[in-house]
Write a protein that holds these residues in place. Structure first.
Motif, PDB file in Angstrom:
ATOM      1  N   GLY A  32       0.783  -1.231   0.000  1.00 27.10           N
ATOM      2  CA  GLY A  32       0.000   0.000   0.000  1.00 27.10           C
ATOM      3  C   GLY A  32       0.811   1.276   0.000  1.00 27.10           C
ATOM      4  O   GLY A  32       0.263   2.355   0.212  1.00 27.10           O
ATOM      5  N   LYS A  37       0.163   8.775  -0.938  1.00 24.65           N
ATOM      6  CA  LYS A  37      -0.297   8.289   0.373  1.00 24.65           C
ATOM      7  C   LYS A  37       0.334   9.118   1.491  1.00 24.65           C
ATOM      8  O   LYS A  37       1.505   9.496   1.429  1.00 24.65           O
ATOM      9  N   ASP A  54       2.088   4.730  10.354  1.00 25.80           N
ATOM     10  CA  ASP A  54       0.648   4.801  10.109  1.00 25.80           C
ATOM     11  C   ASP A  54       0.502   5.259   8.665  1.00 25.80           C
ATOM     12  O   ASP A  54       1.037   6.289   8.278  1.00 25.80           O
ATOM     13  N   GLU A  56      -2.430   6.108   6.363  1.00 25.28           N
ATOM     14  CA  GLU A  56      -3.849   6.399   6.175  1.00 25.28           C
ATOM     15  C   GLU A  56      -4.762   5.453   6.955  1.00 25.28           C
ATOM     16  O   GLU A  56      -5.687   4.861   6.413  1.00 25.28           O
ATOM     17  N   GLY A  57      -4.449   5.252   8.246  1.00 24.20           N
ATOM     18  CA  GLY A  57      -5.355   4.509   9.110  1.00 24.20           C
ATOM     19  C   GLY A  57      -4.946   3.107   9.498  1.00 24.20           C
ATOM     20  O   GLY A  57      -5.605   2.493  10.318  1.00 24.20           O
ATOM     21  N   TYR A  58      -3.908   2.563   8.912  1.00 20.82           N
ATOM     22  CA  TYR A  58      -3.458   1.247   9.372  1.00 20.82           C
ATOM     23  C   TYR A  58      -1.968   1.285   9.680  1.00 20.82           C
ATOM     24  O   TYR A  58      -1.227   2.094   9.150  1.00 20.82           O
ATOM     25  N   VAL A  59      -1.556   0.410  10.585  1.00 20.11           N
ATOM     26  CA  VAL A  59      -0.168   0.379  11.034  1.00 20.11           C
ATOM     27  C   VAL A  59       0.592  -0.678  10.247  1.00 20.11           C
ATOM     28  O   VAL A  59       0.132  -1.799  10.079  1.00 20.11           O
ATOM     29  N   LEU A  60       1.758  -0.291   9.776  1.00 15.98           N
ATOM     30  CA  LEU A  60       2.607  -1.159   8.972  1.00 15.98           C
ATOM     31  C   LEU A  60       4.010  -1.119   9.560  1.00 15.98           C
ATOM     32  O   LEU A  60       4.490  -0.065   9.963  1.00 15.98           O
ATOM     33  N   SER A  61       4.657  -2.258   9.625  1.00 16.51           N
ATOM     34  CA  SER A  61       6.029  -2.344  10.123  1.00 16.51           C
ATOM     35  C   SER A  61       6.961  -2.592   8.939  1.00 16.51           C
ATOM     36  O   SER A  61       6.723  -3.479   8.126  1.00 16.51           O
TER      37      SER A  61
END
Length: 74
Positions: A32, A37, A54, A56-61
């Motif tokens: 994503g 973004k 973060d 746009e609303g979700y957490v990514l590592s």
């Protein structure tokens, strides 16, 4: 000012301007991360790897080498 996502500190963020072409390009797009973004750094481990963002609303590592491929503009 454009810089790599890996250089941002927790609390900083911006807009993705590009993803560097390379072996991780497709993987980052699938997660994503693409132009336009909004991202914000939430947490960095003590040695800078991994980085929680973060997007746009979700957490990514991301690992540092992955975050190095993402160009951000404040």
């Amino acid at each position: 000012m454009k810089t790599n996502l890996s250089q941002y500190s927790p609390g900083q963020g911006g807009t993705i301007t590009s993803i560097l072409k390379g072996e991780l390009y497709a993987k980052l797009i699938e997660m994503g991360l693409y132009k336009g973004k909004q991202v914000k750094v939430l947490f960095k481990a003590p040695f800078g790897d991994p980085i929680a963002i973060d997007i746009e609303g979700y957490v990514l590592s991301l690992r540092k080498d992955e975050a190095d491929q993402v160009q951000i503009e404040s």
